[in-house]
Write an enzyme that holds these catalytic residues in place. Structure first.
Site, mmCIF file in Angstrom:
data_model
loop_
_atom_site.group_PDB
_atom_site.id
_atom_site.type_symbol
_atom_site.label_atom_id
_atom_site.label_comp_id
_atom_site.label_asym_id
_atom_site.label_seq_id
_atom_site.Cartn_x
_atom_site.Cartn_y
_atom_site.Cartn_z
ATOM 1 C CG HIS A 25 43.225 17.631 63.827
ATOM 2 N ND1 HIS A 25 42.087 18.122 63.269
ATOM 3 C CD2 HIS A 25 44.241 18.178 63.122
ATOM 4 C CE1 HIS A 25 42.401 18.910 62.248
ATOM 5 N NE2 HIS A 25 43.702 18.970 62.147
ATOM 6 C CD GLU A 29 47.032 22.553 63.312
ATOM 7 O OE1 GLU A 29 48.095 21.913 63.367
ATOM 8 O OE2 GLU A 29 46.022 22.128 62.744
ATOM 9 C CG ASP A 74 47.564 16.963 65.064
ATOM 10 O OD1 ASP A 74 46.895 17.378 66.029
ATOM 11 O OD2 ASP A 74 47.639 17.559 63.962
ATOM 12 N NE ARG A 97 51.151 22.175 65.473
ATOM 13 C CZ ARG A 97 51.754 21.932 64.309
ATOM 14 N NH1 ARG A 97 53.057 21.956 64.227
ATOM 15 N NH2 ARG A 97 51.027 21.663 63.243
ATOM 16 C CD GLU A 139 49.842 19.308 65.932
ATOM 17 O OE1 GLU A 139 50.813 18.558 65.645
ATOM 18 O OE2 GLU A 139 49.189 19.922 65.084
ATOM 19 C CD GLU A 156 52.783 19.987 60.295
ATOM 20 O OE1 GLU A 156 52.437 21.065 60.817
ATOM 21 O OE2 GLU A 156 51.982 19.089 59.988
ATOM 22 C CE1 TYR A 165 44.441 16.173 60.637
ATOM 23 C CE2 TYR A 165 46.023 15.128 62.110
ATOM 24 C CZ TYR A 165 45.738 16.045 61.119
ATOM 25 O OH TYR A 165 46.730 16.807 60.603
ATOM 26 C CD1 TRP A 175 38.058 16.321 60.636
ATOM 27 C CD2 TRP A 175 39.227 18.188 60.282
ATOM 28 N NE1 TRP A 175 39.104 16.004 59.809
ATOM 29 C CE2 TRP A 175 39.840 17.135 59.587
ATOM 30 C CE3 TRP A 175 39.781 19.468 60.229
ATOM 31 C CZ2 TRP A 175 40.991 17.314 58.819
ATOM 32 C CZ3 TRP A 175 40.916 19.656 59.474
ATOM 33 C CH2 TRP A 175 41.517 18.578 58.757
ATOM 34 N NE ARG A 230 50.844 14.363 61.833
ATOM 35 C CZ ARG A 230 49.767 15.068 61.516
ATOM 36 N NH1 ARG A 230 49.587 16.273 62.049
ATOM 37 N NH2 ARG A 230 48.891 14.624 60.661
HETATM 38 C C1 GCO Z 1 48.896 19.599 61.121
HETATM 39 C C2 GCO Z 1 47.508 20.057 60.930
HETATM 40 C C3 GCO Z 1 46.959 19.958 59.559
HETATM 41 C C4 GCO Z 1 45.650 20.728 59.489
HETATM 42 C C5 GCO Z 1 45.518 21.401 58.173
HETATM 43 C C6 GCO Z 1 44.275 22.240 58.104
HETATM 44 O O1 GCO Z 1 49.233 19.369 62.262
HETATM 45 O O2 GCO Z 1 49.619 19.527 60.140
HETATM 46 O O3 GCO Z 1 46.670 19.639 61.945
HETATM 47 O O4 GCO Z 1 46.853 18.666 59.071
HETATM 48 O O5 GCO Z 1 44.568 19.902 59.718
HETATM 49 O O6 GCO Z 1 46.658 22.155 57.954
HETATM 50 O O7 GCO Z 1 44.293 23.036 56.973
HETATM 51 MG MG MG Z 2 47.845 19.741 63.715
#
Ligand code: GCO
Ligand code: MG
Length: 402
Positions: free
Chosen positions: A212, A262, A210, A283, A236, A339, A159, A402, A147
């Site tokens: 995010h 996630e 990602d 995820r 992602e 991951e 991020y 975020w 990634r």
């Molecule tokens: C990822 C995630 C993490 C999250 C984190 C939040 O893809 O690994 O986005 O970086 O931000 O796990 O607690």
């Molecule tokens: Mg993520």
């Protein structure tokens, strides 16, 4: 095999982790991860004050019945706190059952479907050149999937960028940190990053990215379209997933594969996206989606629609979650990728484990159970330290995802 006692262990060997340990009258114990980043003590209390009293004296072999008891019995269903607590019980009970039968956990799920679980690493650089180098370092270590997240000229709070050594840890001690986010420079820059990566490393390695949750649906569609020539493994969390119709819009514009989930905690969060064939990878993780019992249900639904797993595995998932996830990954027929963001050495010391990395794949090991333990004496030396996830604002101060 009766549950004799259970307790929650909160420890901070570099970052906070919440672990449930269940002990039985047969002298066996099982452990489960209950870590919810930035909200750890809420889950610890949920377990200690509300769940553990219900466990004592019950048959530890009745995993399904206990899952249903904790899910339906609470009346207040779903939510990350509830589901992380249920996950911890569920993971500890699978660990116990496998130990009682003397087999590695994946054997109870149906045995191995593959030789190892392909994992993706995190390459984070402060600028394009550094990110390209970091990806190269992971490829040299044998990773087949990486990634890539990069700092962007003129954007302070992208991020995924590590503070030092490329190591990325989202939670910070104390109160949430604030960062600035600007969409346009990001949308202009990101295709250049992947162009540079493909120029240097060719089309062989799997590349992931990602977003995010930071784009609007139409911006996400634009990004996906602009990344098509670089054939990403996935894009992602392109947009926040509360409004799942957004993904239809993204789908109409791009064939870049999409990964989501996630922050999902039940099959109900996943159902419409999966049935609508609006995503390619799900995820959801063992710890945040109700344990192995529930994640298996999500994966089975996903399999009907050609959606594969890509479980969340950032550092806030403890080694206990990682161990369980790797047994799951070895079995699940519709596995995509797992991951892998390496834990700090101190974390690995507190949680000795049987899993290992080899040439791009991870292996859960053959130890009975999920193969992860907690060294309670060492854990006690690192008490909980308040830490929270950051927030992002647009340049004009508007609070953003975020
Ligand atoms: C990822 C995630 C993490 C999250 C984190 C939040 O893809 O690994 O986005 O970086 O931000 O796990 O607690
Ligand atoms: Mg993520």
């Amino acid at each position: 095999m009766k549950i004799e006692s259970a307790r929650v262990i909160v420890t901070c060997p570099g970052r906070n982790f919440v672990t449930l340990k269940i002990e039985t009258d047969q002298g066996l114990h099982g452990i489960g991860d209950a870590t919810l980043n930035g909200r750890e003590l809420a889950v610890a209390s949920y377990l200690t004050d509300h769940v553990i009293p219900c466990l004592i004296g019950r048959d530890a072999h009745r995993i399904e019945d206990l899952w249903q008891f904790l899910y339906k019995g609470a009346y207040w269903r779903r939510g990350p706190v509830t589901m992380a607590a249920i996950a911890a019980v569920d993971t500890a009970l699978w660990d116990l059952k496998a130990k009682a039968l003397g087999v590695p956990l994946y054997q109870l799920l149906g045995g191995r479907s593959r030789d190892g679980a392909m994992v993706y690493a995190h390459a984070n650089g402060r600028d394009l050149a550094e990110t390209v180098d970091r990806v190269g370092e992971y490829l040299e270590k044998g990773y087949k999937a990486v990634r890539a997240q990069s700092g962007i000229p003129g954007v302070a709070g992208v991020y995924g960028i590590g503070k030092k050594d490329g190591h990325y840890e989202p939670a910070t001690k104390g109160l949430p940190q604030e960062s600035i986010w600007a969409t346009e420079p990001y949308l202009d820059f990101t295709p250049k990053l992947f162009e540079a990566l493909r120029d240097k490393y060719g089309m062989g390695p799997h590349l992931l990215h990602d977003v995010h949750h930071r784009l609007t649906p139409i911006e996400a569609a634009r990004l996906g379209k602009s990344l098509e020539p670089y054939r990403l493994f996935w894009m992602e969390d392109p947009t926040p997933a509360e409004n799942q119709e957004s993904f239809r819009l993204i789908r109409q514009h791009t064939v870049t594969p999409v990964a989501v989930g996630e922050v999902f905690n039940t099959i109900w969060d996943c159902k419409d996206l999966i049935e609508g064939q609006l995503i390619d990878y799900i995820r959801a993780s063992v710890v945040h989606a109700g344990g192995i019992t529930h994640l298996r249900r999500i994966a089975d639904l996903a399999a009907l629609y050609g959606v594969r797993t890509g479980c969340h595995g950032a550092t806030d998932m403890s080694p206990v979650c990682m161990g369980a996830a790797l047994h799951f990954a070895l079995w699940v027929p519709n596995f995509g990728v797992q991951e892998h963001m390496a834990h700090e050495p101190l974390t690995d010391e507190v949680f000795p484990h049987a899993y290992r990395f080899e040439d791009g794949y991870m292996h859960p090991g053959e130890t009975p159970g999920h193969g992860v333990e907690i060294d309670e004496t060492l854990a006690a030396k690192y008490p909980y330290e308040p830490a929270q996830l950051p927030v992002a604002r647009l340049p004009d101060g508007t609070l953003w995802s975020w």
